[in-house]
Design an enzyme around this catalytic site. Sequence first.
Site, PDB file in Angstrom:
ATOM      1  N   PHE A 163      42.011  33.058  41.273  1.00  8.62           N
ATOM      2  CA  PHE A 163      40.737  33.015  41.505  1.00  8.62           C
ATOM      3  C   PHE A 163      39.894  33.595  40.445  1.00  8.62           C
ATOM      4  CE2 PHE A 163      40.869  36.101  44.516  1.00  8.62           C
ATOM      5  CZ  PHE A 163      40.094  36.797  44.233  1.00  8.62           C
ATOM      6  N   CYS A 295      43.348  42.702  39.577  1.00  6.13           N
ATOM      7  CA  CYS A 295      44.661  43.054  39.290  1.00  6.13           C
ATOM      8  C   CYS A 295      44.929  44.891  38.867  1.00  6.13           C
ATOM      9  CB  CYS A 295      45.951  42.214  38.818  1.00  6.13           C
ATOM     10  SG  CYS A 295      45.787  42.445  37.086  1.00  6.13           S
ATOM     11  N   GLU A 395      47.857  46.326  49.388  1.00  7.96           N
ATOM     12  CA  GLU A 395      47.152  45.690  48.407  1.00  7.96           C
ATOM     13  C   GLU A 395      45.483  45.042  48.658  1.00  7.96           C
ATOM     14  OE1 GLU A 395      46.241  43.649  44.110  1.00  7.96           O
ATOM     15  OE2 GLU A 395      47.688  42.169  45.428  1.00  7.96           O
TER      16      GLU A 395
END
Length: 515
Positions: A163, A295, A395
């Site tokens: 996404f 990321c 994360e």
Amino acid sequence: MAAVLESSSAISANTATVKLLINGKLIESKTKVWKDVVNPATQEVLARVPFATADEIDLAISTAADAFKTWKKTPIGARARVMLKLQELIRRDMKKLAACLTAEQGKTLPDAEGDVFRGLEVVEHACSIGTLTLGEIAENVAGGIDTYFIRQPIGVCAGITPFNFPAMIPLWMFPMAIVTGNTFVLKPSEQDPMTTMLLAELAMEAGVPAGVLNVIHGGKEVVDALCTHPTIQAVSFVGSCHVGEHVYKLASNHGKRAQCMMGAKNHAVVMPDANKNQSLNALVGAGFGAAGQRCMATSVVVLVGEANKWIPDIVAKAKTLKVNAGIVAGTDVGPVISKAAKTRIESFIAQGVTEGAKLELDGRNPVVAGYEKGNFIAPTIFSDVKPGMRIYDEEIFGPVLVIVNVDTLDDAIALVNANPYGNGTGIFTQSGAVARKFQNEIDVGQVGINVPVPVPVPYFSFTGSRGSKLGDLGPYGKQVIQFYTQTKTVTERWFDDSSVEGGKNAGVNMTISLK
């Protein structure tokens, strides 16, 4: 899942539906399972996306297989010209693409344009396919014998995208796959599929033949179908670790090539001699840009020695960032993708406090006038963070920056290398010797030296190490040419009518036959 899925009978006639792209046509899915595509700043339902049926998945794949029979024979120059046209169309529609991306994903408009542009760079690189796929030849490897290898496409390939980059990541995948002669089935994120569909329409306008690019939507069922279908030859994935591990294992067990770019916990090491203003801007921008949903976001700052005095400066810089809807001019931090993501990030913040980290800046429950229903979290900063705390180990994927203090560069390198992720890292210093030691000893795929988000340009290959990557080859650059092609080695020898070689007895020894 049931809470967000509805039957087709519940879909309002006034609500747009996201189409499937199969055999060059946008078609309405016959599914009974749909999901809302929601503007994260307003909670407005922009459209509803279908979860494709098994028959629709099979049709997309079989269509791609049929198209491969002719597309693989298409002259390489013709394929390159399609990419040339596609990059022209993306440039033409840059504003339209960015506006759609901001509406469904939440990024600021400038960041949304950057998302599109970084994908566009890969399309531009695809235009060089004529030189990227050259083979090699060696003459006279033996008497009158030449050997050469050629690169050929492998067949129907699939891509599964996240996404957080609904333009860039699809453009990492399907242009390189189809320009090398393959056909492609793409499954974008069901949370923000509309930007990807606009790109698919541009691909059709650019001249991609029917069936060469197909787009289907859905969740785990579609992912599993792509990973197990006997026609699919390769699967490319970018996303979370648990899904990436599942994709890699499932695809590999079914005999497919797989590349999975996964989670990250990116550290920025700050040496005491670093340029302070430049470093502060870089740390805050890389930590909170795109609401931390990258990321390659910097999520851990490692302050070495006297650099630990910078904490008040980092907090002060973060406080200057403007939190608002992405369409509002001057916004620095937009909303996170969903209510569920917001709740998850807030749970991390609460646990960080419980575990004893110092909450230097609390970004929970910011007031955003006019967008009170938005999924907003303002920049959040923890200090006194230690390995073993959940906010360090996992994360977060939100605008949360954690700060760790160490005494020496060796301590910093050991800390980074001990982390299970190896996606990106950076060091801020004015010492060439320190930078060289860091780049040589660090076990991370992308390394920045005074660069906060070291994503390589498409001439190189995006990579990773340890828990951030499964598979040998990266999603663009030279490595992806290898991923989407197979080499065929040919050894040839020719005789003319006057040759007497054919009259000799057959050679049975390898050394004799190669003379």
